[in-house]
Design an enzyme around this catalytic site. Structure first.
Site, PDB file in Angstrom:
ATOM      1  N   ASP A 201      -8.211  -2.558   5.160  1.00 19.23           N
ATOM      2  CA  ASP A 201      -8.315  -1.386   6.026  1.00 19.23           C
ATOM      3  C   ASP A 201      -8.182  -0.064   5.266  1.00 19.23           C
ATOM      4  O   ASP A 201      -8.655   0.973   5.727  1.00 19.23           O
ATOM      5  CB  ASP A 201      -7.228  -1.441   7.108  1.00 19.23           C
ATOM      6  CG  ASP A 201      -5.825  -1.499   6.506  1.00 19.23           C
ATOM      7  OD1 ASP A 201      -5.657  -2.087   5.407  1.00 19.23           O
ATOM      8  OD2 ASP A 201      -4.895  -0.955   7.124  1.00 19.23           O
TER       9      ASP A 201
ATOM     10  N   THR B 100       0.881  -1.152   0.000  1.00 17.58           N
ATOM     11  CA  THR B 100       0.000   0.000   0.000  1.00 17.58           C
ATOM     12  C   THR B 100       0.916   1.198   0.000  1.00 17.58           C
ATOM     13  O   THR B 100       2.083   1.077   0.320  1.00 17.58           O
ATOM     14  CB  THR B 100      -0.822   0.005   1.308  1.00 17.58           C
ATOM     15  OG1 THR B 100      -1.650  -1.139   1.343  1.00 17.58           O
ATOM     16  CG2 THR B 100      -1.693   1.225   1.454  1.00 17.58           C
TER      17      THR B 100
HETATM   18  N1  ASP Z   1      -3.352  -2.691   4.292  1.00 19.02           N
HETATM   19  C1  ASP Z   1      -3.793  -3.094   2.993  1.00 19.02           C
HETATM   20  C2  ASP Z   1      -4.820  -4.134   3.088  1.00 19.02           C
HETATM   21  O1  ASP Z   1      -4.821  -4.882   4.029  1.00 19.02           O
HETATM   22  C3  ASP Z   1      -2.756  -3.570   2.086  1.00 19.02           C
HETATM   23  C4  ASP Z   1      -1.528  -3.826   2.685  1.00 19.02           C
HETATM   24  O2  ASP Z   1      -0.789  -2.880   2.949  1.00 19.02           O
HETATM   25  O3  ASP Z   1      -1.316  -5.011   2.830  1.00 19.02           O
HETATM   26  O4  ASP Z   1      -5.603  -4.205   2.179  1.00 19.02           O
END
Ligand code: ASP
Length: 382
Positions: free
Chosen positions: A261, A230
């Site tokens: 999230d 992300t």
């Molecule tokens: N936090 C994001 C999610 O869980 C993606 C990540 O950074 O893994 O969708």
């Protein structure tokens, strides 16, 4: 060609801003002839976010956080600056964690989530499970500015994007992301006693998929930061205006339909213009259980330093997961990563991670220039 045009659209906008003169100091002053300088503000401009904000560069050699810093010191809107930072990895196939070329879900479809929050305007917008749009962070801003809602999801989000002038494509996989997907799919099938992928139930795919993705990361076939990947970027300008933006392709090889999230206020991002901002990358499910970005901002409201507030949230997550084998490694440590990028109204900042160590950075830009700094963490990788 289409890819290049898209890149130019973004970089052209950034280059226009480059022509404007930057203030470039932490305190803006204005002085007429023979007059003492009048102090306009005492806030120190600062950009803080995920490591990938200081990795890719535009045609002028600027990384995302450098673009954002130039924009906020030139007087551009702080939210636009954080979005411009995040647009770089969104449109690049080199970053497999966001936008175009983000790692797809278990069916091979790239689905994206994004969220933005504007401190001074006290408004926010988000999109979830949107498909075909390379820069969902810009759609999130349109949701914020053009609707009375915060979050649009799925086909409605894609239709809204199209109606508001965003280009919608059939498939956002790059050659690289689809190759990684095929490799992952093959390995999951092998783990499933050679049943075909279609014969495996989603629960199996989800559980084995998690292990296989980690295995591929350990072998260097996927960037470990992109199993969950992300970009979050937050900034404060010389007027003390604080904004943030988070955008993602979500957890790689996720169960189709899964939203993490990132687009959820208080989890992937939270901004309070009187206090500060926090945003997240990493295992979204564990962030959602504690709404960590909101928690961190509230802890800063109570007087905590950004680093202490971030570590407090990580400890909450660690304690919650302790004893659950699914989340632990053989040493009894939490095996997944979860990171927070935090700044406060005094321009103090932190990047904190569940798992840190060599090579685990966050991105910063202030009057000392763009750079990576090491994350503070609960566990250290060897
Ligand atoms: N936090 C994001 C999610 O869980 C993606 C990540 O950074 O893994 O969708």
């Amino acid at each position: 060609m289409a890819k290049d045009m898209n890149r130019r659209e973004v970089l052209g906008a950034a280059a226009t801003v480059a022509a404007a003169s930057a203030i470039g100091t932490s305190t803006a002053v204005a002085a007429g002839r023979g007059q003492a300088p009048a102090v306009m503000s005492s806030y120190k401009p600062l950009v803080v976010g995920a490591h990938n904000g200081n990795r890719l560069t535009n045609d002028d050699g600027e990384t995302g956080v450098a673009i954002a810093y130039r924009m906020i010191t030139a007087g551009d809107d702080v939210l636009d600056a954080t979005i411009a930072c995040n647009n770089l990895p969104e449109i690049s196939e080199e970053d497999t964690s966001v936008g175009y070329g983000g790692l797809p879900d278990a069916n091979g479809d790239v689905t994206l989530d994004a969220c933005c929050m504007h401190g001074p305007l006290k408004r926010a917008g988000g999109v979830a499970y949107i498909q075909g749009v390379r820069m969902p962070s810009l759609v999130a801003k349109d949701v914020m500015m053009k609707t009375n809602h915060h979050l649009l999801a799925g086909q409605g989000a894609t239709d809204f994007a199209r109606e508001n002038g965003h280009r919608v494509e059939g498939d956002l996989n790059s050659e690289r992301s689809f190759k990684r997907y095929l490799e992952w799919k093959k390995r999951v099938e092998e783990e499933g006693d050679n049943r075909t992928f279609a014969e495996l139930d989603l629960d199996f795919i989800e559980k084995k998929g998690f292990d296989v993705a980690y295995q591929m990361a350990e072998e260097g076939r996927i960037d470990i930061e992109h199993i969950h990947g992300t970009i979050n970027t937050n900034a404060i300008n010389h007027k003390g205006e604080i904004c943030g933006n988070t955008t993602t392709s979500g957890r790689s090889f996720k169960v189709p339909g899964r939203v993490g999230d990132s687009p959820i206020l208080g989890a992937g991002l939270y901004v309070d213009n009187d206090v500060g901002a926090a945003g997240s990358t990493g295992l979204g499910e564990m962030n959602l259980y504690h709404l960590c970005s909101f928690l961190i901002v509230e802890k800063m409201r109570d007087g905590m330093h950004p680093k202490d507030a971030g570590m407090y949230a990580l400890e909450r997550v660690r304690d919650f997961c302790m004893g659950n084998e699914r989340y632990m490694n053989e040493k009894g440590e939490i095996r997944f990563n979860l990171q927070f990028y935090v700044l406060d109204k005094q321009s103090r900042y932190a990047g904190v991670a569940m798992r840190g160590g060599e090579g685990r950075f966050f991105a910063v830009c202030d009057d000392n220039g763009p750079r990576h700094e090491l994350m503070d963490s609960i566990y250290m990788n060897e």
